[in-house]
Design a protein around this motif. Structure first.
Motif, PDB file in Angstrom:
ATOM      1  N   GLY A  91       0.789  -1.285   0.001  1.00 35.73           N
ATOM      2  CA  GLY A  91      -0.089  -0.158   0.193  1.00 35.73           C
ATOM      3  C   GLY A  91       0.640   1.315  -0.053  1.00 35.73           C
ATOM      4  O   GLY A  91       0.647   2.247  -0.661  1.00 35.73           O
ATOM      5  N   ILE A  92       2.000   1.253   0.805  1.00 36.89           N
ATOM      6  CA  ILE A  92       2.719   2.660   0.865  1.00 36.89           C
ATOM      7  C   ILE A  92       3.488   2.638  -0.590  1.00 36.89           C
ATOM      8  O   ILE A  92       3.774   3.580  -0.981  1.00 36.89           O
ATOM      9  N   ARG A  93       4.036   1.442  -1.233  1.00 37.03           N
ATOM     10  CA  ARG A  93       4.632   1.439  -2.267  1.00 37.03           C
ATOM     11  C   ARG A  93       3.508   2.076  -3.547  1.00 37.03           C
ATOM     12  O   ARG A  93       4.010   2.916  -4.341  1.00 37.03           O
ATOM     13  N   ALA A  94       2.385   1.595  -3.598  1.00 35.61           N
ATOM     14  CA  ALA A  94       1.306   2.113  -4.474  1.00 35.61           C
ATOM     15  C   ALA A  94       1.141   3.650  -4.309  1.00 35.61           C
ATOM     16  O   ALA A  94       0.940   4.495  -5.176  1.00 35.61           O
ATOM     17  N   TYR A  95       1.129   3.954  -2.844  1.00 40.51           N
ATOM     18  CA  TYR A  95       1.083   5.649  -2.707  1.00 40.51           C
ATOM     19  C   TYR A  95       2.168   6.259  -3.353  1.00 40.51           C
ATOM     20  O   TYR A  95       2.061   7.405  -3.956  1.00 40.51           O
ATOM     21  N   LEU A  96       3.439   5.640  -3.197  1.00 34.82           N
ATOM     22  CA  LEU A  96       4.616   6.537  -3.899  1.00 34.82           C
ATOM     23  C   LEU A  96       4.345   6.636  -5.400  1.00 34.82           C
ATOM     24  O   LEU A  96       4.901   7.621  -5.998  1.00 34.82           O
ATOM     25  N   ALA A 100       4.317   9.931  -7.619  1.00 36.98           N
ATOM     26  CA  ALA A 100       5.204  10.094  -8.681  1.00 36.98           C
ATOM     27  C   ALA A 100       4.276  10.434 -10.113  1.00 36.98           C
ATOM     28  O   ALA A 100       4.543  11.502 -10.670  1.00 36.98           O
ATOM     29  N   ASP A 101       3.253   9.739 -10.290  1.00 32.95           N
ATOM     30  CA  ASP A 101       2.077   9.976 -11.581  1.00 32.95           C
ATOM     31  C   ASP A 101       1.678  11.418 -10.886  1.00 32.95           C
ATOM     32  O   ASP A 101       1.506  12.161 -12.092  1.00 32.95           O
ATOM     33  N   PHE A 102       1.243  11.536 -10.025  1.00 33.55           N
ATOM     34  CA  PHE A 102       0.510  13.072  -9.606  1.00 33.55           C
ATOM     35  C   PHE A 102       1.610  14.038 -10.143  1.00 33.55           C
ATOM     36  O   PHE A 102       1.090  14.859 -10.718  1.00 33.55           O
ATOM     37  N   LEU A 103       2.710  14.098  -9.663  1.00 38.81           N
ATOM     38  CA  LEU A 103       3.626  15.086 -10.206  1.00 38.81           C
ATOM     39  C   LEU A 103       3.980  15.272 -11.542  1.00 38.81           C
ATOM     40  O   LEU A 103       4.120  16.293 -11.995  1.00 38.81           O
ATOM     41  N   MET A 164      10.305   9.151   5.370  1.00 43.46           N
ATOM     42  CA  MET A 164       9.544   9.938   4.423  1.00 43.46           C
ATOM     43  C   MET A 164      10.382  10.640   3.572  1.00 43.46           C
ATOM     44  O   MET A 164       9.948  10.768   2.292  1.00 43.46           O
ATOM     45  N   ASP A 165      11.269  11.185   4.046  1.00 43.28           N
ATOM     46  CA  ASP A 165      12.121  12.385   3.271  1.00 43.28           C
ATOM     47  C   ASP A 165      12.944  11.459   2.300  1.00 43.28           C
ATOM     48  O   ASP A 165      13.179  11.953   1.195  1.00 43.28           O
ATOM     49  N   ALA A 166      13.241  10.222   2.526  1.00 39.51           N
ATOM     50  CA  ALA A 166      14.205   9.410   1.739  1.00 39.51           C
ATOM     51  C   ALA A 166      13.173   8.827   0.807  1.00 39.51           C
ATOM     52  O   ALA A 166      13.714   8.677  -0.297  1.00 39.51           O
ATOM     53  N   LEU A 167      11.992   8.742   0.961  1.00 38.76           N
ATOM     54  CA  LEU A 167      10.974   7.997   0.266  1.00 38.76           C
ATOM     55  C   LEU A 167      10.697   9.183  -0.964  1.00 38.76           C
ATOM     56  O   LEU A 167      10.558   8.897  -2.233  1.00 38.76           O
ATOM     57  N   LEU A 168      10.244  10.157  -0.298  1.00 36.25           N
ATOM     58  CA  LEU A 168       9.423  11.211  -1.385  1.00 36.25           C
ATOM     59  C   LEU A 168      10.371  12.131  -2.107  1.00 36.25           C
ATOM     60  O   LEU A 168      10.194  12.692  -3.157  1.00 36.25           O
ATOM     61  N   GLY A 169      11.735  12.208  -1.252  1.00 36.40           N
ATOM     62  CA  GLY A 169      12.709  13.460  -2.032  1.00 36.40           C
ATOM     63  C   GLY A 169      13.231  12.838  -3.313  1.00 36.40           C
ATOM     64  O   GLY A 169      13.213  14.021  -4.097  1.00 36.40           O
ATOM     65  N   VAL A 181      10.364   9.780 -13.603  1.00 39.77           N
ATOM     66  CA  VAL A 181      10.762   9.033 -12.429  1.00 39.77           C
ATOM     67  C   VAL A 181      11.195   7.420 -13.043  1.00 39.77           C
ATOM     68  O   VAL A 181      10.329   6.893 -13.657  1.00 39.77           O
ATOM     69  N   PRO A 182      12.271   7.011 -12.915  1.00 34.72           N
ATOM     70  CA  PRO A 182      12.787   5.886 -13.262  1.00 34.72           C
ATOM     71  C   PRO A 182      12.049   4.747 -12.937  1.00 34.72           C
ATOM     72  O   PRO A 182      11.357   4.725 -11.942  1.00 34.72           O
ATOM     73  N   ARG A 183      11.611   3.870 -13.840  1.00 39.35           N
ATOM     74  CA  ARG A 183      10.468   2.538 -13.695  1.00 39.35           C
ATOM     75  C   ARG A 183      10.868   2.129 -12.231  1.00 39.35           C
ATOM     76  O   ARG A 183       9.719   1.806 -11.663  1.00 39.35           O
TER      77      ARG A 183
END
Length: 198
Positions: A91-96, A100-103, A164-169, A181-183
């Motif tokens: 679920g967290i992976r799907a959110y990430l 990426a798609d949102f941005l 969260m910084d390391a995941l979203l940054g 964003v690389p696949r």
């Protein structure tokens, strides 16, 4: 003798916003930002596109930044909600991935990137952006991560905020620099930082 009107007189609405006009202003601001960029975005142009008076906009919003913030808050709540159910690693992976798609593709993603950039040199924008959008969203994301950790779904190598910084940054950096964003980036981040349960 004139007839007495038995209907109670309706109170004046004063500064209450007309919902259709409010939505038209938010959509106009979003569209104009995508079409012309932040520098060319003016309250006058927003008013023209939305079909409302400029004075109406200034009565409801003090600046174009606050209009964009309202747009961003509403659009992310609808199109990029932070999961509230018991979170899992997938679920967290799907959110990430959704982030990426949102941005990359959503007009509200452009709004987010614009406000991030504007906040770097305008203290007023930075303060409002942080208070109204970044901090509430960060709290929700950290709660998501904390619940997943407590449930044993993930074992982050860092504390919640740093995780969260390391995941979203890296995702935000790609978007700010115009790089796709690389696949496999999200998968690599999730595996190495979240350490999901096998």
């Amino acid at each position: 003798m004139p007839a007495v009107n038995s209907q109670p007189r309706r109170a004046r609405s004063g500064n209450r916003r007309d919902e259709a006009a409010r939505v038209a202003v938010l959509h106009a601001a979003d569209d104009l930002l995508v079409e012309h960029g932040f520098g060319a975005l003016t309250v006058e142009a927003i008013a023209r596109r939305a079909g409302v008076a400029k004075q109406t906009i200034y009565r409801w919003w003090p600046s174009k930044v606050e209009i964009l913030l309202d747009t961003l808050i509403e659009d992310t709540a609808k199109r990029l909600p932070v999961p509230t159910e018991l979170p899992t690693a997938s679920g967290i992976r799907a959110y990430l991935r959704d982030f990426a798609d949102f941005l990359a593709a959503d007009p509200a993603g452009k709004c987010l990137l614009t406000l991030l950039a504007e906040a770097q040199h305008d203290p007023g924008t930075a303060a409002s952006f942080h208070e109204r959008y970044l901090e509430p969203r960060r709290i929700a994301e950290i709660e998501m991560l904390t619940r997943a950790t407590e449930a044993g779904e993930v074992s982050p190598v860092l504390g919640p905020e740093a995780t969260m910084d390391a995941l979203l940054g890296p995702i935000v950096y790609c978007a700010l620099t115009g790089v796709a964003v690389p696949r496999d980036l999200v998968d690599t981040l999730a595996e190495n930082i979240l350490r999901p349960r096998a």
